[in-house]
Design a protein around this motif. Structure first.
Motif, PDB file in Angstrom:
ATOM      1  N   UNK A 118     -29.555  23.003  -2.647  1.00  0.00           N
ATOM      2  CA  UNK A 118     -29.924  21.712  -3.221  1.00  0.00           C
ATOM      3  C   UNK A 118     -29.199  20.587  -2.517  1.00  0.00           C
ATOM      4  N   UNK A 119     -29.758  19.404  -2.680  1.00  0.00           N
ATOM      5  CA  UNK A 119     -29.176  18.234  -2.013  1.00  0.00           C
ATOM      6  C   UNK A 119     -29.285  17.036  -2.948  1.00  0.00           C
ATOM      7  N   UNK A 120     -28.311  16.166  -2.886  1.00  0.00           N
ATOM      8  CA  UNK A 120     -28.394  14.925  -3.652  1.00  0.00           C
ATOM      9  C   UNK A 120     -27.572  13.856  -2.955  1.00  0.00           C
ATOM     10  N   UNK A 121     -27.934  12.614  -3.245  1.00  0.00           N
ATOM     11  CA  UNK A 121     -27.224  11.483  -2.652  1.00  0.00           C
ATOM     12  C   UNK A 121     -26.435  10.762  -3.732  1.00  0.00           C
ATOM     13  N   UNK A 122     -25.476   9.954  -3.297  1.00  0.00           N
ATOM     14  CA  UNK A 122     -24.677   9.205  -4.262  1.00  0.00           C
ATOM     15  C   UNK A 122     -24.149   7.918  -3.650  1.00  0.00           C
ATOM     16  N   UNK A 123     -23.759   7.009  -4.543  1.00  0.00           N
ATOM     17  CA  UNK A 123     -23.351   5.663  -4.139  1.00  0.00           C
ATOM     18  C   UNK A 123     -22.172   5.224  -4.981  1.00  0.00           C
ATOM     19  N   UNK A 124     -21.281   4.442  -4.378  1.00  0.00           N
ATOM     20  CA  UNK A 124     -20.311   3.716  -5.208  1.00  0.00           C
ATOM     21  C   UNK A 124     -20.002   2.372  -4.575  1.00  0.00           C
ATOM     22  N   UNK A 125     -19.761   1.376  -5.430  1.00  0.00           N
ATOM     23  CA  UNK A 125     -19.593  -0.021  -5.012  1.00  0.00           C
ATOM     24  C   UNK A 125     -18.359  -0.239  -4.143  1.00  0.00           C
ATOM     25  N   UNK A 126     -17.209   0.155  -4.694  1.00  0.00           N
ATOM     26  CA  UNK A 126     -15.864  -0.095  -4.157  1.00  0.00           C
ATOM     27  C   UNK A 126     -15.468  -1.555  -4.382  1.00  0.00           C
ATOM     28  N   UNK A 127     -14.167  -1.759  -4.519  1.00  0.00           N
ATOM     29  CA  UNK A 127     -13.673  -3.112  -4.794  1.00  0.00           C
ATOM     30  C   UNK A 127     -12.510  -3.474  -3.870  1.00  0.00           C
ATOM     31  N   UNK A 128     -12.168  -4.745  -3.905  1.00  0.00           N
ATOM     32  CA  UNK A 128     -10.978  -5.236  -3.198  1.00  0.00           C
ATOM     33  C   UNK A 128      -9.974  -5.707  -4.223  1.00  0.00           C
ATOM     34  N   UNK A 129      -9.598  -6.998  -4.150  1.00  0.00           N
ATOM     35  CA  UNK A 129      -8.743  -7.544  -5.193  1.00  0.00           C
ATOM     36  C   UNK A 129      -7.324  -7.807  -4.748  1.00  0.00           C
ATOM     37  N   UNK A 130      -6.525  -8.222  -5.737  1.00  0.00           N
ATOM     38  CA  UNK A 130      -5.174  -8.716  -5.436  1.00  0.00           C
ATOM     39  C   UNK A 130      -4.280  -7.637  -4.841  1.00  0.00           C
ATOM     40  N   UNK A 131      -3.666  -8.000  -3.741  1.00  0.00           N
ATOM     41  CA  UNK A 131      -2.884  -7.038  -2.985  1.00  0.00           C
ATOM     42  C   UNK A 131      -1.768  -7.741  -2.238  1.00  0.00           C
ATOM     43  N   UNK A 132      -0.604  -7.156  -2.263  1.00  0.00           N
ATOM     44  CA  UNK A 132       0.516  -7.719  -1.524  1.00  0.00           C
ATOM     45  C   UNK A 132       1.203  -6.610  -0.738  1.00  0.00           C
ATOM     46  N   UNK A 133       1.517  -6.922   0.501  1.00  0.00           N
ATOM     47  CA  UNK A 133       2.237  -5.961   1.349  1.00  0.00           C
ATOM     48  C   UNK A 133       3.339  -6.706   2.073  1.00  0.00           C
ATOM     49  N   UNK A 134       4.471  -6.058   2.238  1.00  0.00           N
ATOM     50  CA  UNK A 134       5.564  -6.658   3.000  1.00  0.00           C
ATOM     51  C   UNK A 134       6.011  -5.690   4.087  1.00  0.00           C
ATOM     52  N   UNK A 135       6.221  -6.208   5.279  1.00  0.00           N
ATOM     53  CA  UNK A 135       6.720  -5.398   6.390  1.00  0.00           C
ATOM     54  C   UNK A 135       8.032  -5.997   6.851  1.00  0.00           C
ATOM     55  N   UNK A 136       9.050  -5.164   6.950  1.00  0.00           N
ATOM     56  CA  UNK A 136      10.334  -5.641   7.459  1.00  0.00           C
ATOM     57  C   UNK A 136      10.589  -4.987   8.798  1.00  0.00           C
ATOM     58  N   UNK A 137      10.814  -5.851   9.795  1.00  0.00           N
ATOM     59  CA  UNK A 137      11.197  -5.326  11.101  1.00  0.00           C
ATOM     60  C   UNK A 137      12.717  -5.164  11.051  1.00  0.00           C
ATOM     61  N   UNK A 138      13.176  -3.920  11.134  1.00  0.00           N
ATOM     62  CA  UNK A 138      14.622  -3.669  10.982  1.00  0.00           C
ATOM     63  C   UNK A 138      15.370  -3.926  12.292  1.00  0.00           C
ATOM     64  N   UNK A 139      16.684  -3.981  12.194  1.00  0.00           N
ATOM     65  CA  UNK A 139      17.522  -4.366  13.343  1.00  0.00           C
ATOM     66  C   UNK A 139      17.311  -3.457  14.544  1.00  0.00           C
ATOM     67  N   UNK A 140      16.979  -2.183  14.284  1.00  0.00           N
ATOM     68  CA  UNK A 140      16.816  -1.247  15.400  1.00  0.00           C
ATOM     69  C   UNK A 140      15.362  -1.122  15.841  1.00  0.00           C
ATOM     70  N   UNK A 141      14.523  -1.996  15.339  1.00  0.00           N
ATOM     71  CA  UNK A 141      13.124  -1.958  15.774  1.00  0.00           C
ATOM     72  C   UNK A 141      12.245  -1.054  14.940  1.00  0.00           C
ATOM     73  N   UNK A 142      12.821  -0.357  13.970  1.00  0.00           N
ATOM     74  CA  UNK A 142      11.984   0.416  13.050  1.00  0.00           C
ATOM     75  C   UNK A 142      11.374  -0.546  12.035  1.00  0.00           C
ATOM     76  N   UNK A 143      10.407  -0.009  11.275  1.00  0.00           N
ATOM     77  CA  UNK A 143       9.700  -0.881  10.351  1.00  0.00           C
ATOM     78  C   UNK A 143       9.728  -0.280   8.953  1.00  0.00           C
ATOM     79  N   UNK A 144       9.940  -1.123   7.965  1.00  0.00           N
ATOM     80  CA  UNK A 144       9.830  -0.681   6.576  1.00  0.00           C
ATOM     81  C   UNK A 144       8.584  -1.328   5.991  1.00  0.00           C
ATOM     82  N   UNK A 145       7.756  -0.496   5.391  1.00  0.00           N
ATOM     83  CA  UNK A 145       6.490  -0.996   4.843  1.00  0.00           C
ATOM     84  C   UNK A 145       6.566  -0.889   3.328  1.00  0.00           C
ATOM     85  N   UNK A 146       6.317  -1.975   2.658  1.00  0.00           N
ATOM     86  CA  UNK A 146       6.288  -1.958   1.188  1.00  0.00           C
ATOM     87  C   UNK A 146       4.893  -2.303   0.707  1.00  0.00           C
TER      88      UNK A 146
END
Ligand SMILES: Cc1cc2nc3c(=O)[nH]c(=O)nc-3n(C[C@H](O)[C@H](O)[C@H](O)COP(=O)(O)OP(=O)(O)OC[C@H]3O[C@@H](n4cnc5c(N)ncnc54)[C@H](O)[C@@H]3O)c2cc1C
Lengths: 759, 284
Positions: free
Chosen positions: A451-479
């Motif tokens: 058997x076969x069937x198809x499906x759909x979903x809308x998906x959303x966006x919305x309020x989002x915050x991200x912070x990236x810190x470039x550390x002293x040694x060049x590594x990165x912290x992602x929040x």
């Protein structure tokens, strides 16, 4: 396949690095909701209603409080009353009056398991003894469980003030129908008039639980100064913070919520149950209070998704062109209004490019736990009915089910019955891939069907915050602030690495708490890789810009004269070659001297979320002696837009398919005549176990979403939409019988096969 | 709650004769029931300290299997799986690898569930329990031990020390199958054990058919045996067996299956199990 957007080449995106949260998860170091401990913590437990429907005449907690070791008891009296008003919250709306009445019953208990009181005690044994010592006097009321029974005249009414909305003129009498919704496109009656064949069927599905392995758990610590901390397993800690603040009457800024690792949510961890109780108990006792649900409590008192009744009528021309489609969808909301009937209606015919559509939905309360979101809420229920009818039409017309769908498939420019026109979408590509797959062409054995069937979903966006810190040694912290349920941290690190041309292993991600980052709406609506990914890209680009600015300063040239190419910051234009290019690491080392820390911050409301279509192929074998259905082969095909980390995209496809298989074959809430749930445990609430399933094959289709920097669509929910109809169509061919009710459990299958002379 | 681990049968029966005492074997039922507050015994008497409950011995008359021997140990025994594969399969269906390290035949039977997986296989094999009590020792066929859900023919102070399984007949075979909606981690909706013996010409000379989960107690289906004895276990005999199995069922409607379903599946399983037992009997 048609290329709609030029596909850029990526270094990191589309590869499969090891996930950053993997090691701690497989070694047991990762901290889930119940793993957090504090010195002096108390154990909180909830007293729950033994009745499906009853008036609370009195609650006497004095004997419980008198027990040595019992520190506090809370009841509805400890929570301020809330007005009944509907407040938008992401994909849905919330009503704080209902929410507070759900976390602690007021005046009436509306389902077995409804919280009536909560205690905090020195240990679990004492807390349980305290529950036994609380005396609640009930006046038991008649109850109603089934949604079709609940809408009958004379059914027991749950809320004496519930007047159906969406009906004109408004009814004058209360009922269990909270609202009626309607979506109309064109003229269905006219379309049916043009049809050569009309198929009309009624389907029934049962309430099913998300079945996350980790039960709800939290630890609350309220301070004398009015501030409080909460550690909790949740899909959205900002949302938990807002709900708790409202239900307790506290200030949002004084509550700090940290999300633990999460052992599955699937939508079920987007609401609060224990959290306000734990905070209230902690405030009363001035000690940390830990609360963990048992599995039985999870089943009885947290939200499953709706069961429902779906009537579908579709008309087609002989050549397979659908001329009209109609559906009536009645969904269980549980004890309080708010079933996913609206998205169920909107999804019903979203797979198709139709001119004449009418969909009507009813949101019905009954004496069951309030439903919570479950992966594509509502979509699987209506789609099961519609896709089953489409399959029957294909059979009656003698057409290949793929060809019939190709003839009617939604595509770019299709106007959906719920309003919008689709941008570039990948349903046709998924159907073509299905047609070309080995699976579709493979031979079948005796008693097997496909058997076969198809499906759909809308998906959303919305309020989002991200912070990236470039550390002293060049590594990165992602929040990031959207809890990572399905490999989010890996995907975000990969997008940051792609932008910054960094080694992905140099990026360490965390899910930050509510006091460390700006607001984030929850992980739901398949939004987290899309939205937090978009914010990550924006934050990474800000890092590049800042780094270029620092180089410009060092080189004493204008900022515009600096470029970032191949991971190096270089002087450009007339300055090209005049200064030694610097890496991000080089810049990081001198950040302190050139202006301070380099932090990329993006606080956005992500726009441009795009729907994802999928097509599933299921093979089953039906045992004519027992009615048992075994899934022998399964392929999930879906448009991801762009798979950032293909393994986690595949994981979502497989997980959704498996949950859908469970829904199709064995999972169901079973109630006795007493209105009590009979299978509140994994023994008799049968999710599939590993040995029940074949490997779920996947095919990732990529029709990029033009509104995302990497083309990402949400993909987490669509995979649970097609399975029930795909399995149903497969069982039809394997057994010779078409089923209209879920689950297709062995007793039902055997009985129907016997009746049809097939067993 | 007190925990005792006696090392002799006498000490155990003395403890068990007291108020609120309960036998502990593997604990995979008992501990679960204590934790979920279904049982609250005053004394838990661990019988695993008694040597005879923990051994398998073999002589010409057959096997003596200690009541607390675990499923994993049954499987590891060098000859038991060859002689009574159905019995071992039934016991090995219980739970998971972890549960197999604890779960015993005695516990499976004395937990008093009509759906216990090892019990129909034990009945089919003709297992007889050796029961120790304050008044001494007696024996009872396994089919006579469970009377109704959670109700046993054991009296105060009695417990099962071991099971006697006869020697396998020359051309003998046994088998057990259960029906569950999944493939594992489930409770039998129907269970069926069949043991049969053939003469040199392939005619069935002896048979025992047992069903689980289709009545208040596991059933020995005499008419099922009659359907097979004297036949070559051909389709006609299997059809009679199916009818006899269905006729013997007195199931209930519950969340795990309807009356009609259990009866139908009992018939289907009886035929399938008899065929496997027949194949096995033909091979030895
Ligand atoms: C995860 C899980 C899965 C399971 N799956 C199955 C399954 O698939 N099939 C199945 O049949 N069962 C299953 N069980 C139940 C259980 O494992 C079996 O019934 C097992 O055989 C019990 O044996 P035990 O030694 O652990 O018994 P115990 O728990 O020690 O004892 C069970 C009961 O019998 C009594 N008792 C024990 N030994 C004796 C004795 N010698 N004399 C008198 N009374 C005695 C005890 O007092 C107690 O009441 C499962 C249990 C779990 C936890």
């Amino acid at each position: 396949m048609q290329e709609r957007v030029k596909k850029p080449q990526f270094d990191v995106v589309g590869t499969r690095p090891v996930r950053p949260d993997g090691v701690d998860k497989v070694t047991g170091r990762a901290k889930y909701g119940a793993d957090l401990k504090m010195a002096g913590q108390l154990v909180g437990k909830v007293l729950r209603s033994p009745h499906a429907h009853a008036r609370i005449k009195s609650i006497d907690v004095s004997k419980a409080l008198a027990l040595p070791g019992v520190k506090a008891v809370v009841t509805a009296e400890d929570f301020p009353g809330q007005p009944s008003e509907f407040i938008p919250a992401g994909e849905g709306v919330v009503n704080y009056r209902d929410m507070t009445s759900n976390v602690m019953a007021r005046a009436k208990v509306l389902y077995e398991g409804h919280a009536v009181a909560a205690v905090a005690a020195l240990n679990e044994k004492t807390a349980l003894a305290a529950l036994d010592a609380i005396k609640v006097e009930y006046e038991v009321l008649p109850h109603v469980i089934d949604e079709m029974e609940a809408i009958k005249p004379g059914a027991p009414i749950l809320h004496e003030d519930m007047i159906t909305t969406g009906v004109t003129p408004a009814p004058t009498k209360a009922s269990n129908i909270a609202k009626r919704v309607e979506f109309v496109l064109g003229d269905a009656a006219k379309g049916f008039g043009e049809a050569d064949l009309i198929v009309e069927r009624e389907f029934k599905t049962k309430a099913v639980h998300q079945g996350y392995i980790e039960p709800h758990a939290c630890l609350a610590s309220a301070s004398e100064d009015g501030s409080a901390e909460l550690w909790v397993t949740t899909q959205g800690h900002w949302v938990v913070r807002a709900y708790c603040a409202k239900l307790l009457g506290w200030e949002i800024g004084k509550i700090r919520v940290t999300s633990s690792e999460i052992g599955g949510g699937f939508g079920g961890k987007t609401v609060v149950y224990l959290e306000p109780l734990a905070l209230a108990l902690s405030k009363k006792t001035r000690r940390p209070v830990k609360m963990v649900m048992s599995r039985e409590e999870v089943f009885k008192a947290s939200g499953p998704t709706s069961g429902g009744t779906v009537k579908v009528k579709m008309g087609v021309k002989k050549d397979g062109r659908i001329t009209a489609a109609e559906a009536e969808i009645t969904l269980q909301a549980g004890a309080f209004q708010g079933s996913p009937v609206q998205p169920a209606c909107m999804c019903a015919f979203a797979n198709y490019d139709l001119e004449n559509v009418k969909v009507v939905g009813y949101d019905v309360v009954s004496n069951r736990p309030k439903v919570a979101a479950y992966r594509a809420p509502g979509g699987p229920i209506s789609t099961y009915g519609v896709e089953s009818v489409v399959d029957e039409i294909a059979e009656k017309l003698g057409m290949c089910p793929i060809e019939l769908r190709l003839k009617n498939a939604a595509k770019e420019g299709t106007r959906a019955a719920y309003g919008p026109k689709f941008g570039p979408v990948g349903l046709i590509e998924c159907l073509e891939a299905a047609k070309e797959s080995d699976h579709w062409k493979a031979p079948l054995g005796p008693n097997q069907g496909r058997g076969l069937a198809a499906g759909f979903w809308f998906n959303i966006g919305g309020e989002t915050t991200v912070s990236l810190q470039l550390n002293e040694d060049g590594t990165l912290t992602l929040m990031a602030g959207t809890p990572d349920i399905g490999g989010l941290r890996a995907s975000l690190c990969m997008m940051a690495a792609e932008e910054l041309k960094m080694d992905v292993s140099k990026i360490r991600p965390i899910i930050a708490d509510t006091s460390s980052l700006g607001y984030n709406f929850l992980t739901g609506g398949s939004r987290s890789t899309f939205s937090s990914g978009m914010a990550t890209v924006e934050a990474a680009r800000s890092i590049v810009k800042q780094a270029c600015g620092r180089a410009a300063k060092l080189w004493d040239i204008p900022e515009e004269a600096v470029t970032f190419e191949d991971g190096m910051i270089r002087p450009a234009g007339e300055n090209a070659g005049k200064h030694k290019p610097m890496s991000l690491s080089d810049i990081a080392k001198v950040a302190g001297k050139t202006g301070g820390a380099i932090v990329g911050y993006a606080a956005i409301s992500a726009q441009g979320a795009a729907p994802s279509f999928g097509v599933h192929i299921a093979d089953t074998e039906v045992d004519p002696g027992t009615g048992k259905v075994t899934v022998t082969r399964y392929t999930a095909i879906q448009d991801a837009g762009k798979a950032i980390h293909p393994s986690y995209v595949e994981g979502q496809y497989q997980g959704g398919a498996v949950q859908g298989i469970g829904w199709a074959l064995n999972e169901e809430y079973i109630y006795g005549a007493d209105g009590k749930l009979q299978n509140a445990g994994f023994l008799d609430y049968r999710v599939p176990v590993a040995s029940d399933l074949p490997m779920i094959d996947t095919i990732i289709i990529e029709v990029p979403n033009p509104r995302h920097p990497y083309g990402v669509r949400g993909i987490g929910e669509t995979p649970i939409v097609p399975p029930m109809a795909a399995i149903g169509a497969s069982v039809r061919r394997a057994s010779g019988v078409r089923f209209f009710e879920l689950p297709m459990s062995p007793p039902k299958v055997l009985k129907a096969m016997k009746a049809a002379g097939k067993a | 709650m007190r925990y005792e681990k006696p090392t002799t049968v006498e000490a155990a029966t003395a403890l068990l004769a007291g108020q609120g005492a309960r036998v502990l074997a593997g604990g995979t039922d008992l501990l679960v029931q204590i934790r979920s507050r279904i049982l609250n015994p005053d004394v838990v008497v661990d019988i695993k300290g008694i040597d005879t409950t923990r051994k398998i011995t073999k002589d010409t008359s057959g096997y003596t299997i200690g009541a607390a021997v675990t499923g994993a140990e049954l499987k590891e025994h060098p000859t038991l799986s060859k002689d009574w594969p159905g019995l071992v399969e039934g016991a090995n269906l219980i739970g998971s690898t972890q549960v197999q390290g604890r779960a015993s035949l005695g516990g499976n039977l004395c937990n008093g569930s009509p759906a216990a997986d090892s019990v129909p296989a034990m009945i089919a094999a003709g297992a007889v329990a050796t029961i120790a009590g304050p008044k001494g020792t007696r024996t009872l066929p396994v089919e006579d031990i469970m009377l109704a859900p959670r109700k046993l023919a054991l009296t105060a102070g009695e417990f099962i020390v071991s099971f006697k399984i006869p020697a396998r007949p020359a051309h003998g075979g046994d088998a057990y199958l259960r029906f569950i909606p999944r493939t594992e981690m489930d409770i039998a909706v129907v269970g069926c054990g069949v043991a049969l013996a053939l003469d040199a010409g392939g005619t069935c000379t002896a048979a025992r058919v047992a069903l689980g989960a289709v009545a208040a107690r596991p059933l020995l289906v005499e008419d099922g045996a009659k359907a097979l004895i004297g036949t070559k276990v051909d389709d006609a005999a299997l059809a009679k067996l199916e009818a006899a199995a269905k006729a013997a069922c007195k199931p209930i409607d519950d969340k795990r299956g309807t009356v009609e379903f259990r009866i139908d599946v009992a018939g289907t399983l009886a035929k399938r199990v008899a065929k496997i037992a027949l194949e096995r009997a033909r091979k030895v």
